[in-house]
Design an enzyme around this catalytic site. Structure first.
Site, mmCIF file in Angstrom:
data_model
loop_
_atom_site.group_PDB
_atom_site.id
_atom_site.type_symbol
_atom_site.label_atom_id
_atom_site.label_comp_id
_atom_site.label_asym_id
_atom_site.label_seq_id
_atom_site.Cartn_x
_atom_site.Cartn_y
_atom_site.Cartn_z
ATOM 1 N N ILE A 81 50.073 -11.173 43.292
ATOM 2 C CA ILE A 81 49.549 -10.713 41.875
ATOM 3 C C ILE A 81 48.219 -10.385 40.897
ATOM 4 O O ILE A 81 47.065 -10.032 40.950
ATOM 5 C CB ILE A 81 50.648 -9.660 41.106
ATOM 6 C CG1 ILE A 81 51.807 -9.337 41.732
ATOM 7 C CG2 ILE A 81 50.138 -8.638 39.746
ATOM 8 C CD1 ILE A 81 53.104 -8.871 41.063
ATOM 9 N N ASP A 102 46.767 -26.031 35.790
ATOM 10 C CA ASP A 102 48.195 -26.232 35.948
ATOM 11 C C ASP A 102 49.099 -25.939 34.278
ATOM 12 O O ASP A 102 48.705 -26.935 33.561
ATOM 13 C CB ASP A 102 49.079 -26.820 36.319
ATOM 14 C CG ASP A 102 50.838 -27.432 36.406
ATOM 15 O OD1 ASP A 102 51.068 -26.186 36.207
ATOM 16 O OD2 ASP A 102 51.202 -28.361 36.277
ATOM 17 N N SER A 139 56.042 -10.301 32.611
ATOM 18 C CA SER A 139 57.158 -9.944 32.652
ATOM 19 C C SER A 139 57.516 -9.934 34.089
ATOM 20 O O SER A 139 57.105 -10.069 35.357
ATOM 21 C CB SER A 139 57.543 -9.740 31.470
ATOM 22 O OG SER A 139 59.622 -9.325 31.809
ATOM 23 N N SER A 140 58.940 -9.121 34.429
ATOM 24 C CA SER A 140 59.406 -8.222 35.231
ATOM 25 C C SER A 140 60.639 -8.108 35.573
ATOM 26 O O SER A 140 61.449 -8.144 33.826
ATOM 27 C CB SER A 140 59.905 -10.121 35.957
ATOM 28 O OG SER A 140 60.807 -9.400 37.710
ATOM 29 N N TYR A 185 65.663 -17.275 35.956
ATOM 30 C CA TYR A 185 64.325 -16.557 35.993
ATOM 31 C C TYR A 185 64.377 -15.529 35.363
ATOM 32 O O TYR A 185 63.044 -15.390 34.852
ATOM 33 C CB TYR A 185 64.012 -16.378 37.429
ATOM 34 C CG TYR A 185 62.821 -15.152 37.653
ATOM 35 C CD1 TYR A 185 61.550 -16.326 37.645
ATOM 36 C CD2 TYR A 185 62.928 -14.029 37.850
ATOM 37 C CE1 TYR A 185 60.938 -14.871 37.980
ATOM 38 C CE2 TYR A 185 62.179 -13.431 38.222
ATOM 39 C CZ TYR A 185 60.516 -13.722 38.023
ATOM 40 O OH TYR A 185 59.792 -13.393 38.242
ATOM 41 N N LYS A 216 62.123 -14.240 31.796
ATOM 42 C CA LYS A 216 60.929 -13.165 31.466
ATOM 43 C C LYS A 216 61.771 -12.448 30.315
ATOM 44 O O LYS A 216 60.176 -12.587 30.344
ATOM 45 C CB LYS A 216 61.062 -12.343 33.143
ATOM 46 C CG LYS A 216 60.456 -13.027 34.364
ATOM 47 C CD LYS A 216 58.848 -12.814 33.666
ATOM 48 C CE LYS A 216 57.993 -14.085 35.004
ATOM 49 N NZ LYS A 216 57.124 -13.848 35.247
ATOM 50 N N THR A 269 54.610 -9.678 48.373
ATOM 51 C CA THR A 269 53.792 -11.405 47.887
ATOM 52 C C THR A 269 54.245 -12.023 49.064
ATOM 53 O O THR A 269 55.278 -11.438 48.859
ATOM 54 C CB THR A 269 53.790 -11.330 46.231
ATOM 55 O OG1 THR A 269 55.422 -11.880 46.248
ATOM 56 C CG2 THR A 269 52.348 -10.522 45.343
#
Length: 257
Positions: free
Chosen positions: A21, A67, A143-144, A157, A161, A192
């Site tokens: 993305i 990083d 976010s997700s 995870y 987010k 991806t």
């Protein structure tokens, strides 16, 4: 590269910009006329190849290593970008890592690593970007849809987010006093390499459908998004049409159900 001109004169930093993305966002920003800084961590070849491609196509583009789990590297990336181009208008924070694991196996090191990249890394990128932005600055975090879905062994995870969405809500008031908007994009499954590596883990326990059948059942459009489709949301939030949108998370998930 067809220049749409909607971001002419703007300077944008895209973290995680070497692939997926982030790479699509960098390409879309360049096509819209922005000067683009591609932030990358490990994928040096991909980052510099993309920067070269966008430059040949007529954009002003460089790649810089950072990083985002390291606060000092994050600060250096933002400041070097602003110093190189003389200003900073847009931050698209796309760097992130995935994680699956059951409660019994989670370790403090897992927590620290995931939150260092997905949450603290984005917060500090926003902090340093805001310091270099003036009125009209745009900060777009990632976010997700996992933040609002129930996904088996995806707790860490999803939590990282969910924190991002809380951050943009609260920071919108603080940054709004300076004319800076902050929002997030929440992608669903996207084509991806990170998604491909974890595709089977998103199914409920005991379900072993093929990827094609699972996607047809789970998404209204019967497929996952392309990175370019998700990148459109980052372009919108960086542009003039989103000037009065802040503190919100825009889902780009193809109506998962």
């Amino acid at each position: 590269m067809s220049n749409t001109g909607t971001l002419d004169g703007k300077v944008a930093v895209v973290t995680g910009g070497s692939r997926g993305i982030g790479a699509a966002v960098a390409a879309r920003y360049a096509a819209a006329g922005a000067c683009v800084v591609i932030g990358y961590h490990r994928s040096a070849d991909a980052a510099h190849e993309l920067a070269d491609q966008l430059t040949v196509a007529g954009a002003s583009c460089i790649a810089l290593r950072a990083d985002v789990a390291d606060p000092q590297q994050t600060a250096r990336l933002i400041n070097q970008a602003a110093d190189t181009f003389g200003r900073l208008d847009i931050l698209a924070s796309c760097a992130g890592i995935n994680h699956f694991g059951g409660l019994a196996e989670l370790t403090p090191a897992d927590f620290d690593h995931v939150f260092a990249v997905n949450t603290r890394g984005q917060l500090l990128a926003a902090q340093h970007a805001a310091r270099r932005m003036g009125d009209g600055g745009r900060i777009i975090l990632t976010s997700s849809n996992a933040a609002r879905r129930t996904i088996f062994e995806h707790t860490l995870y999803a939590a990282s987010k969910s924190a991002v969405e809380a951050m943009v809500r609260c920071l919108s008031v603080e940054l709004g006093r300076r004319g800076i908007t902050i929002n997030a994009v929440a992608p669903g499954a996207t084509a991806t390499d990170m998604a491909a590596a974890n595709a089977a883990k998103y199914q409920p326990p005991g379900m072993n459908l093929s990827a094609t059948d699972w996607l047809a059942l789970s998404y209204a459009l019967g497929r996952i998004a392309t990175p370019a489709e998700v990148a459109g949301a980052y372009v919108f939030l960086a542009g003039a049409d989103a000037a009065y949108i802040t503190g919100r998370t825009l889902p780009v998930e193809g109506c998962v159900f």
